[in-house]
Scaffold this motif. Sequence first.
Motif, PDB file in Angstrom:
ATOM      1  N   TYR A   1       0.883  -1.165   0.000  1.00  0.00           N
ATOM      2  CA  TYR A   1       0.000   0.000   0.000  1.00  0.00           C
ATOM      3  C   TYR A   1       0.918   1.212   0.000  1.00  0.00           C
ATOM      4  N   ASP A   2       0.834   2.052  -1.020  1.00  0.00           N
ATOM      5  CA  ASP A   2       1.679   3.238  -1.019  1.00  0.00           C
ATOM      6  C   ASP A   2       0.970   4.365  -0.275  1.00  0.00           C
ATOM      7  N   GLY A   3       1.636   4.886   0.758  1.00  0.00           N
ATOM      8  CA  GLY A   3       1.125   6.065   1.443  1.00  0.00           C
ATOM      9  C   GLY A   3      -0.118   5.841   2.275  1.00  0.00           C
TER      10      GLY A   3
ATOM     11  N   THR B   1       6.306   1.744 -14.250  1.00  0.00           N
ATOM     12  CA  THR B   1       7.709   2.118 -14.086  1.00  0.00           C
ATOM     13  C   THR B   1       7.945   3.008 -12.863  1.00  0.00           C
ATOM     14  N   HIS B   2       6.930   3.137 -12.016  1.00  0.00           N
ATOM     15  CA  HIS B   2       7.022   4.037 -10.852  1.00  0.00           C
ATOM     16  C   HIS B   2       7.916   3.437  -9.764  1.00  0.00           C
ATOM     17  N   ALA B   3       8.244   4.269  -8.777  1.00  0.00           N
ATOM     18  CA  ALA B   3       9.304   3.936  -7.812  1.00  0.00           C
ATOM     19  C   ALA B   3       9.122   2.602  -7.090  1.00  0.00           C
ATOM     20  N   THR B   4       7.926   2.345  -6.588  1.00  0.00           N
ATOM     21  CA  THR B   4       7.776   1.156  -5.743  1.00  0.00           C
ATOM     22  C   THR B   4       8.022  -0.140  -6.521  1.00  0.00           C
ATOM     23  N   PRO B   5       7.289  -0.366  -7.626  1.00  0.00           N
ATOM     24  CA  PRO B   5       7.603  -1.596  -8.373  1.00  0.00           C
ATOM     25  C   PRO B   5       9.025  -1.600  -8.914  1.00  0.00           C
TER      26      PRO B   5
ATOM     27  N   GLU C   1      10.487   8.800   0.957  1.00  0.00           N
ATOM     28  CA  GLU C   1       9.593   8.772  -0.218  1.00  0.00           C
ATOM     29  C   GLU C   1       9.620   7.341  -0.728  1.00  0.00           C
ATOM     30  N   SER C   2       8.930   7.102  -1.828  1.00  0.00           N
ATOM     31  CA  SER C   2       8.648   5.716  -2.176  1.00  0.00           C
ATOM     32  C   SER C   2       9.865   4.934  -2.657  1.00  0.00           C
ATOM     33  N   SER C   3      10.864   5.598  -3.238  1.00  0.00           N
ATOM     34  CA  SER C   3      11.999   4.810  -3.716  1.00  0.00           C
ATOM     35  C   SER C   3      12.892   4.374  -2.559  1.00  0.00           C
TER      36      SER C   3
ATOM     37  N   ILE D   1       2.424  -6.563  -5.803  1.00  0.00           N
ATOM     38  CA  ILE D   1       1.152  -5.924  -6.139  1.00  0.00           C
ATOM     39  C   ILE D   1       1.128  -4.605  -5.376  1.00  0.00           C
ATOM     40  N   GLU D   2       0.879  -3.505  -6.077  1.00  0.00           N
ATOM     41  CA  GLU D   2       0.905  -2.218  -5.388  1.00  0.00           C
ATOM     42  C   GLU D   2      -0.404  -1.444  -5.536  1.00  0.00           C
ATOM     43  N   ALA D   3      -1.009  -1.123  -4.411  1.00  0.00           N
ATOM     44  CA  ALA D   3      -2.110  -0.157  -4.378  1.00  0.00           C
ATOM     45  C   ALA D   3      -1.459   1.212  -4.279  1.00  0.00           C
ATOM     46  N   ALA D   4      -1.088   1.743  -5.433  1.00  0.00           N
ATOM     47  CA  ALA D   4      -0.168   2.875  -5.481  1.00  0.00           C
ATOM     48  C   ALA D   4      -0.830   4.206  -5.201  1.00  0.00           C
ATOM     49  N   ARG D   5      -2.100   4.315  -5.567  1.00  0.00           N
ATOM     50  CA  ARG D   5      -2.690   5.639  -5.607  1.00  0.00           C
ATOM     51  C   ARG D   5      -3.364   6.058  -4.303  1.00  0.00           C
TER      52      ARG D   5
END
Length: 503
Positions: free
Chosen positions: A45-47, A144-148, A93-95, A268-272
């Motif tokens: 879960y991002d954020g 291509t975002h930081a977490t994945p 931050e996420s990276s 698996i990322e719930a990014a938003r």
Amino acid sequence: MKRRDILKAGVVAGVAGALSAQAQGAQANQPGILTRARNLIFFAYDGMGWEDYAIAQYYSRRVLGKPLALERFLASGVSGLQNTNSLTSFVTESSAAGNAWSTGVKTVNGGLAIHIDGRKLTPIFALAKQQGKAVGLVSTATITHATPASFVVSNPDRNAEEEIAQQYLDFGAEVYLGGGQRFFDPAVRRDKKDMYAEFAARGYAVAKTPAELEAANASKLLGVFSSSHVPYEVDRRFQNVNVPSLAAMTRKALPILAGKREGFVLQIEAARVDHANHLNDAAATLWDILAADEALEAAMNFVDQNPDTLLIIGSDHVCGAPALYGAGSVYRAGSAGIDLLRNEKGSIEFMLARLGNQPTVESVTELYRTVKGIALTPEQAQAVVAAITQRVYLPDAVVRGIQPANTLAWVMRQTDAAQVNRPNIGWNSGQHTAGPTLFGVYGRGVGAARIGLVDNTYNFTLMTRALGIRFQNPVMSEQEALEVLRSRAELPWNHPDDALALA
Ligand code: ZN
Ligand code: MG
Ligand code: ZN
């Protein structure tokens, strides 16, 4: 000591033993927790903070009439907290957070699986690939975002997403599903390279719509479903935006990966959840957590049916620090916000796109009525117009926020604590914050164990142990990192160590 207590003590010793065994380089298998796993699912879960969880949990129980799968996970499995600070900042931050998970070492904010001095780190999914495991990434952000990305590639710049798309091609994971068409499309990429054709030439099915995702039938799959991030669930659900849900992407990825003889690793990322919190958008946050819950349920079902799979969940940091605050006399109206959230049928991102560059008081008022279920005053509507057309933001909107979105959120805040007519949810800011986050493990052999408070780097220990990998990435000290930042004049604030080091 009773037998039950001996068992409990044994389990706890198993956890502590695991940590010291890692330090001593001893065999990784300890009884009681995390016997070897063939497959690994990391659910991010991002954020997401605990108040986000509480709001989604109460909404789910009260409005949807069922507890969250996440609540079931936390109640039945091994859960705790993880500290999230990065190498040189209490606010990550996420990276840097992704690196802590994926490489087991702390880094400076901003790069992927790399130290600030350029030393590359080897992320967990690269190690798993060397074992012959299939690899999958599923996200509601650009894929291509930081977490994945932090789980598979090394890059000094998390924002170099065109380059990261190329790195994904070279890496050769079996599944990439998310947003970010602009980093693959030859008409948009600066180098005009057709990444779709490149992936297809290496045997990938390429999907750009939910129907193409459904129909895809190949052992490797690239799916990118939106120009940038995948639109919010609240817009997908109520505004007929045609993108797959996180659960649909998850359900597609699992059987492809499970077909591999050597097993698989999947993020698996719930990014938003993060983005919605940056924008202080309660409904977008809520619905992305509810959408994540369906994907989590699919992952938990897979683990139940394939017990040689370990599922780890975590949030990388808190964002915005929203909270459902008490309302009414002795807080008796405290649940009102949960009920009012029911009226919201779209995100602030969706509203901004609808309003365009020339909104009027009338168009703003009408949009809040239909999308947020709220009657703005003419002054509030005018504040939105001014934010979009004149870049005049409400000064108190948020501390260092994301504008004009935060002004759109601010005008619909609760103003009368005794008369609740808006969701009684408030934010600290539009920025990440420092608090510890969700952490949990689900799967065979972990049910009786306990974890408690860990550092976010402990996730790497768990994953390597489960996969039978022995690997240590190079550790950098905070002092070494500060020296590098100082040499680049990238230390704009008065760090307490500076005075000592420079003296
Ligand atoms: Zn994040
Ligand atoms: Mg992320
Ligand atoms: Zn963020």
